[in-house]
Write a protein that holds these residues in place. Sequence first.
Motif, PDB file in Angstrom:
ATOM      1  N   MET A 194       0.964  -1.124   0.041  1.00 28.64           N
ATOM      2  CA  MET A 194      -0.014   0.056  -0.035  1.00 28.64           C
ATOM      3  C   MET A 194       0.797   1.286   0.106  1.00 28.64           C
ATOM      4  SD  MET A 194      -2.587   1.468   2.813  1.00 28.64           S
ATOM      5  CE  MET A 194      -1.456   1.788   4.007  1.00 28.64           C
ATOM      6  N   GLU A 195       0.619   2.188  -0.649  1.00 23.12           N
ATOM      7  CA  GLU A 195       1.253   3.411  -0.894  1.00 23.12           C
ATOM      8  C   GLU A 195       0.214   4.682  -0.289  1.00 23.12           C
ATOM      9  OE1 GLU A 195       3.458   4.552  -4.171  1.00 23.12           O
ATOM     10  OE2 GLU A 195       3.925   2.416  -4.489  1.00 23.12           O
ATOM     11  N   LYS A 196       0.754   5.737   0.499  1.00 23.52           N
ATOM     12  CA  LYS A 196      -0.060   6.833   0.712  1.00 23.52           C
ATOM     13  C   LYS A 196       0.849   8.037   1.081  1.00 23.52           C
ATOM     14  CE  LYS A 196      -1.199   7.037   5.550  1.00 23.52           C
ATOM     15  NZ  LYS A 196      -1.813   6.990   6.662  1.00 23.52           N
ATOM     16  N   VAL A 197       0.281   9.002   0.739  1.00 25.88           N
ATOM     17  CA  VAL A 197       0.821  10.487   0.785  1.00 25.88           C
ATOM     18  C   VAL A 197       0.938  10.663   2.291  1.00 25.88           C
ATOM     19  CG1 VAL A 197       0.977  12.957   0.479  1.00 25.88           C
ATOM     20  CG2 VAL A 197       0.096  11.450  -1.321  1.00 25.88           C
ATOM     21  N   ILE A 198       2.115  10.662   3.152  1.00 27.25           N
ATOM     22  CA  ILE A 198       2.388  11.041   4.498  1.00 27.25           C
ATOM     23  C   ILE A 198       2.508  12.306   4.829  1.00 27.25           C
ATOM     24  CG2 ILE A 198       3.073   8.526   4.798  1.00 27.25           C
ATOM     25  CD1 ILE A 198       5.929   9.659   4.855  1.00 27.25           C
ATOM     26  N   GLY A 199       2.969  13.149   3.734  1.00 29.89           N
ATOM     27  CA  GLY A 199       2.920  14.744   4.349  1.00 29.89           C
ATOM     28  C   GLY A 199       3.485  15.577   3.129  1.00 29.89           C
ATOM     29  N   TYR A 200       4.191  16.432   3.269  1.00 26.38           N
ATOM     30  CA  TYR A 200       4.710  17.521   2.269  1.00 26.38           C
ATOM     31  C   TYR A 200       6.089  18.096   2.828  1.00 26.38           C
ATOM     32  CZ  TYR A 200       0.352  16.713  -0.033  1.00 26.38           C
ATOM     33  OH  TYR A 200      -0.658  16.164  -0.638  1.00 26.38           O
ATOM     34  N   CYS A 201       7.164  18.151   2.018  1.00 23.95           N
ATOM     35  CA  CYS A 201       8.242  19.058   2.265  1.00 23.95           C
ATOM     36  C   CYS A 201       8.062  20.296   1.822  1.00 23.95           C
ATOM     37  CB  CYS A 201       9.294  18.162   1.696  1.00 23.95           C
ATOM     38  SG  CYS A 201       9.782  16.635   2.811  1.00 23.95           S
ATOM     39  N   GLY A 202       8.285  21.147   2.583  1.00 26.28           N
ATOM     40  CA  GLY A 202       8.541  22.462   1.978  1.00 26.28           C
ATOM     41  C   GLY A 202       9.849  22.937   1.663  1.00 26.28           C
ATOM     42  N   VAL A 203      10.186  23.762   0.474  1.00 26.73           N
ATOM     43  CA  VAL A 203      11.323  23.880   0.146  1.00 26.73           C
ATOM     44  C   VAL A 203      11.695  25.314  -0.167  1.00 26.73           C
ATOM     45  CG1 VAL A 203      13.204  23.213  -1.696  1.00 26.73           C
ATOM     46  CG2 VAL A 203      11.821  21.483  -0.864  1.00 26.73           C
ATOM     47  N   ASP A 204      12.732  25.766   0.187  1.00 24.08           N
ATOM     48  CA  ASP A 204      13.041  27.464   0.086  1.00 24.08           C
ATOM     49  C   ASP A 204      14.431  27.141  -0.353  1.00 24.08           C
ATOM     50  OD1 ASP A 204      10.620  28.448   0.950  1.00 24.08           O
ATOM     51  OD2 ASP A 204      11.307  28.254   2.997  1.00 24.08           O
ATOM     52  N   SER A 205      15.093  26.444  -0.401  1.00 23.17           N
ATOM     53  CA  SER A 205      16.581  26.436  -0.865  1.00 23.17           C
ATOM     54  C   SER A 205      16.779  25.537  -2.240  1.00 23.17           C
ATOM     55  CB  SER A 205      17.645  25.953   0.050  1.00 23.17           C
ATOM     56  OG  SER A 205      17.435  24.648   0.215  1.00 23.17           O
ATOM     57  N   GLY A 206      15.786  25.005  -2.885  1.00 22.10           N
ATOM     58  CA  GLY A 206      15.785  24.066  -3.914  1.00 22.10           C
ATOM     59  C   GLY A 206      16.481  22.780  -3.901  1.00 22.10           C
ATOM     60  N   GLN A 207      16.518  22.418  -2.429  1.00 17.76           N
ATOM     61  CA  GLN A 207      17.354  21.378  -2.142  1.00 17.76           C
ATOM     62  C   GLN A 207      16.513  20.529  -0.890  1.00 17.76           C
ATOM     63  OE1 GLN A 207      21.414  22.235  -1.447  1.00 17.76           O
ATOM     64  NE2 GLN A 207      20.629  23.857  -0.226  1.00 17.76           N
ATOM     65  N   ILE A 208      16.878  19.124  -0.854  1.00 19.27           N
ATOM     66  CA  ILE A 208      16.354  18.477   0.254  1.00 19.27           C
ATOM     67  C   ILE A 208      17.393  17.606   0.932  1.00 19.27           C
ATOM     68  CG2 ILE A 208      14.656  16.364   0.950  1.00 19.27           C
ATOM     69  CD1 ILE A 208      12.871  18.543   0.291  1.00 19.27           C
ATOM     70  N   LEU A 209      17.186  17.473   2.207  1.00 22.34           N
ATOM     71  CA  LEU A 209      18.120  16.731   2.884  1.00 22.34           C
ATOM     72  C   LEU A 209      17.580  15.782   3.635  1.00 22.34           C
ATOM     73  CD1 LEU A 209      21.213  16.532   4.306  1.00 22.34           C
ATOM     74  CD2 LEU A 209      20.499  18.119   6.010  1.00 22.34           C
ATOM     75  N   LEU A 210      18.119  14.413   3.663  1.00 21.45           N
ATOM     76  CA  LEU A 210      17.622  13.140   4.317  1.00 21.45           C
ATOM     77  C   LEU A 210      18.552  12.827   5.098  1.00 21.45           C
ATOM     78  CD1 LEU A 210      16.431  11.073   0.921  1.00 21.45           C
ATOM     79  CD2 LEU A 210      14.949  12.592   2.395  1.00 21.45           C
ATOM     80  N   ILE A 211      18.234  12.803   6.578  1.00 22.45           N
ATOM     81  CA  ILE A 211      19.176  12.720   7.587  1.00 22.45           C
ATOM     82  C   ILE A 211      18.309  12.540   9.012  1.00 22.45           C
ATOM     83  CG2 ILE A 211      19.137  15.363   8.430  1.00 22.45           C
ATOM     84  CD1 ILE A 211      22.104  15.053   8.629  1.00 22.45           C
ATOM     85  N   ASP A 212      19.092  11.656   9.707  1.00 21.40           N
ATOM     86  CA  ASP A 212      18.670  11.489  10.997  1.00 21.40           C
ATOM     87  C   ASP A 212      18.561  12.456  11.753  1.00 21.40           C
ATOM     88  OD1 ASP A 212      18.626  10.571  14.061  1.00 21.40           O
ATOM     89  OD2 ASP A 212      19.118   8.658  13.368  1.00 21.40           O
TER      90      ASP A 212
END
Length: 92
Positions: free
Chosen positions: A1-19
């Motif tokens: 099953m897949e579902k949208v869990i939220g949204y990432c707001g971006v103000d720098s044109g980049q995303i960081l995936l980190i603990d």
Amino acid sequence: MEKVIGYCGVDSGQILLIDPCYVWSDDFIPGGEPTGGDYDAACRITLSDQKAGEVAGGVVTSTTWGDGLYPVTAKFDGKRIVSVTIDFRPAM
């Protein structure tokens, strides 16, 4: 099953995936000179030809579309999340 869990707001044109315990700070001043710190390192990666790579404690990627609000979808195997996807395509 897949579902949208939220949204990432971006103000720098980049995303960081980190603990979250590895979130770092930098002395970056918008419009200022590069600091050579962690944020500067992330920017150098996302502005490179590869647009993505590993940083201290995580992975950074350019959205390639710039700023915005991007949906995050989780794929479940029963009750466990097995993958997370951030869709960088602009909404039509």
